[in-house]
Design a protein around this motif. Sequence first.
Motif, PDB file in Angstrom:
ATOM      1  N   LEU A  59       0.826  -1.205   0.000  1.00  0.00           N
ATOM      2  CA  LEU A  59       0.000   0.000   0.000  1.00  0.00           C
ATOM      3  C   LEU A  59       0.859   1.252   0.000  1.00  0.00           C
ATOM      4  O   LEU A  59       0.544   2.240  -0.684  1.00  0.00           O
ATOM      5  CB  LEU A  59      -0.934  -0.011   1.211  1.00  0.00           C
ATOM      6  N   ALA A  60       1.967   1.221   0.768  1.00  0.00           N
ATOM      7  CA  ALA A  60       2.868   2.369   0.784  1.00  0.00           C
ATOM      8  C   ALA A  60       3.519   2.557  -0.588  1.00  0.00           C
ATOM      9  O   ALA A  60       3.654   3.686  -1.081  1.00  0.00           O
ATOM     10  CB  ALA A  60       3.938   2.175   1.860  1.00  0.00           C
ATOM     11  N   GLN A  61       3.920   1.447  -1.217  1.00  0.00           N
ATOM     12  CA  GLN A  61       4.493   1.528  -2.553  1.00  0.00           C
ATOM     13  C   GLN A  61       3.460   2.028  -3.558  1.00  0.00           C
ATOM     14  O   GLN A  61       3.773   2.827  -4.448  1.00  0.00           O
ATOM     15  CB  GLN A  61       5.026   0.160  -2.983  1.00  0.00           C
ATOM     16  N   LEU A  62       2.222   1.562  -3.392  1.00  0.00           N
ATOM     17  CA  LEU A  62       1.145   2.013  -4.277  1.00  0.00           C
ATOM     18  C   LEU A  62       0.898   3.506  -4.104  1.00  0.00           C
ATOM     19  O   LEU A  62       0.715   4.237  -5.080  1.00  0.00           O
ATOM     20  CB  LEU A  62      -0.124   1.224  -3.981  1.00  0.00           C
ATOM     21  N   ASP A  63       0.905   3.957  -2.863  1.00  0.00           N
ATOM     22  CA  ASP A  63       0.715   5.382  -2.596  1.00  0.00           C
ATOM     23  C   ASP A  63       1.850   6.204  -3.194  1.00  0.00           C
ATOM     24  O   ASP A  63       1.626   7.252  -3.801  1.00  0.00           O
ATOM     25  CB  ASP A  63       0.620   5.602  -1.084  1.00  0.00           C
ATOM     26  N   ASP A  64       3.096   5.712  -3.036  1.00  0.00           N
ATOM     27  CA  ASP A  64       4.245   6.423  -3.589  1.00  0.00           C
ATOM     28  C   ASP A  64       4.183   6.458  -5.112  1.00  0.00           C
ATOM     29  O   ASP A  64       4.440   7.498  -5.734  1.00  0.00           O
ATOM     30  CB  ASP A  64       5.535   5.744  -3.121  1.00  0.00           C
ATOM     31  N   SER A  65       3.826   5.326  -5.727  1.00  0.00           N
ATOM     32  CA  SER A  65       3.753   5.278  -7.185  1.00  0.00           C
ATOM     33  C   SER A  65       2.627   6.158  -7.713  1.00  0.00           C
ATOM     34  O   SER A  65       2.756   6.801  -8.759  1.00  0.00           O
ATOM     35  CB  SER A  65       3.554   3.835  -7.660  1.00  0.00           C
ATOM     36  N   ARG A  77       5.429   2.301 -11.599  1.00  0.00           N
ATOM     37  CA  ARG A  77       4.771   0.999 -11.514  1.00  0.00           C
ATOM     38  C   ARG A  77       4.972   0.436 -10.110  1.00  0.00           C
ATOM     39  O   ARG A  77       5.831   0.895  -9.357  1.00  0.00           O
ATOM     40  CB  ARG A  77       5.339   0.011 -12.543  1.00  0.00           C
ATOM     41  N   VAL A  78       4.183  -0.571  -9.744  1.00  0.00           N
ATOM     42  CA  VAL A  78       4.299  -1.228  -8.440  1.00  0.00           C
ATOM     43  C   VAL A  78       4.559  -2.712  -8.654  1.00  0.00           C
ATOM     44  O   VAL A  78       4.174  -3.293  -9.679  1.00  0.00           O
ATOM     45  CB  VAL A  78       3.027  -1.035  -7.579  1.00  0.00           C
ATOM     46  N   ASP A  79       5.238  -3.312  -7.677  1.00  0.00           N
ATOM     47  CA  ASP A  79       5.441  -4.760  -7.715  1.00  0.00           C
ATOM     48  C   ASP A  79       4.138  -5.461  -7.354  1.00  0.00           C
ATOM     49  O   ASP A  79       3.415  -5.034  -6.448  1.00  0.00           O
ATOM     50  CB  ASP A  79       6.536  -5.170  -6.731  1.00  0.00           C
ATOM     51  N   VAL A  80       3.841  -6.533  -8.047  1.00  0.00           N
ATOM     52  CA  VAL A  80       2.616  -7.287  -7.790  1.00  0.00           C
ATOM     53  C   VAL A  80       2.903  -8.329  -6.701  1.00  0.00           C
ATOM     54  O   VAL A  80       3.706  -9.244  -6.920  1.00  0.00           O
ATOM     55  CB  VAL A  80       2.107  -7.978  -9.064  1.00  0.00           C
TER      56      VAL A  80
END
Length: 332
Positions: A59-65, A77-80
Amino acid sequence: VPVPGRDGRVGAVRVSASVGVVDGAVRRNWLLLAGLAGLIALIVGLVSTLLARSFTRPLAQLDDSAARLGDGDLGARVDVPDDPPELRRLARSFNATAERLESLLTSQRGFVADASHELRTPLAALRLRLENIEADGPRHRREDLDGALAEVARLAELVESLLILARAEDAPAPSVDVPLAPVVEARLDAWSAVAAERGVLLAADVADVGVRSEPGRLEQVLDNLLSNALDAAPPGSVVRVAAHPSGERVAITVRDGGPGMTLEQQARAFDRFWRSPGSRQARSGFGLGLPIVRRLVLADGGEVILGDAPEGGLAVTVSLPAARWAPDRVGV
């Protein structure tokens, strides 16, 4: 405990024992339970923290991306993650959306650059002719005025083509059944004068079928295809229009007897403002015909395929969803 005798109670028996051992055992058990509870709480806390981080890290990576994408970084992009499934689907949806945005923005930038380049030439020619008219004053040459009017008409045609292309990209999904035979017959009749002027024959073999499309959209598709075919067809040749059912779809083919296209040219034919070398469009067109056809057909849920015609020219096949009624086949 009293001790009875013949004459009554003669005494008592008292037994006593220290409870310190029991108290010590109870105390030790409580301490053991407290230590065990603390250890369990520590383990639960560590496991909970790790689980929480496994959930919050994506979620943090998604927010940053998302923030980077909002700032203009189209490569964000985000890692799946493998688990949980909800986060995996969310990550995939985000990546798909980011790729779509990148594609749209890249296409838009290219479109603006190409349109600006195409508009620059007729504007420069129009400015030159108007300057010549201004310099000549009342004695201006008629050809300068005619040339200026021709450049204005060319600009109007280009702007209209750009508007059609822009509307096609936001076109709604098809909602009505459109019979093919009347539409093809009307378009062939409209282009018959141009075909006769160029010594080209128009022919059709259309089954009595229909497609799902928006009213007026199919006419634009056929107009662009016929215009391209007539530009490529040499005098004495035939431009053929055929339409036949193919499963749950209808295949509409327009083919000519012109020089055709190589595989490399076919791969570029749908690029905006690209024109086939040596064609009439390379001299007078804008290279928007096939891109417009493709966008209109995609809006109807169809596809466009380029191939070689038996006559040696180009065959453009448009595949569209069939109408919900299925009449018998007749010829046109």
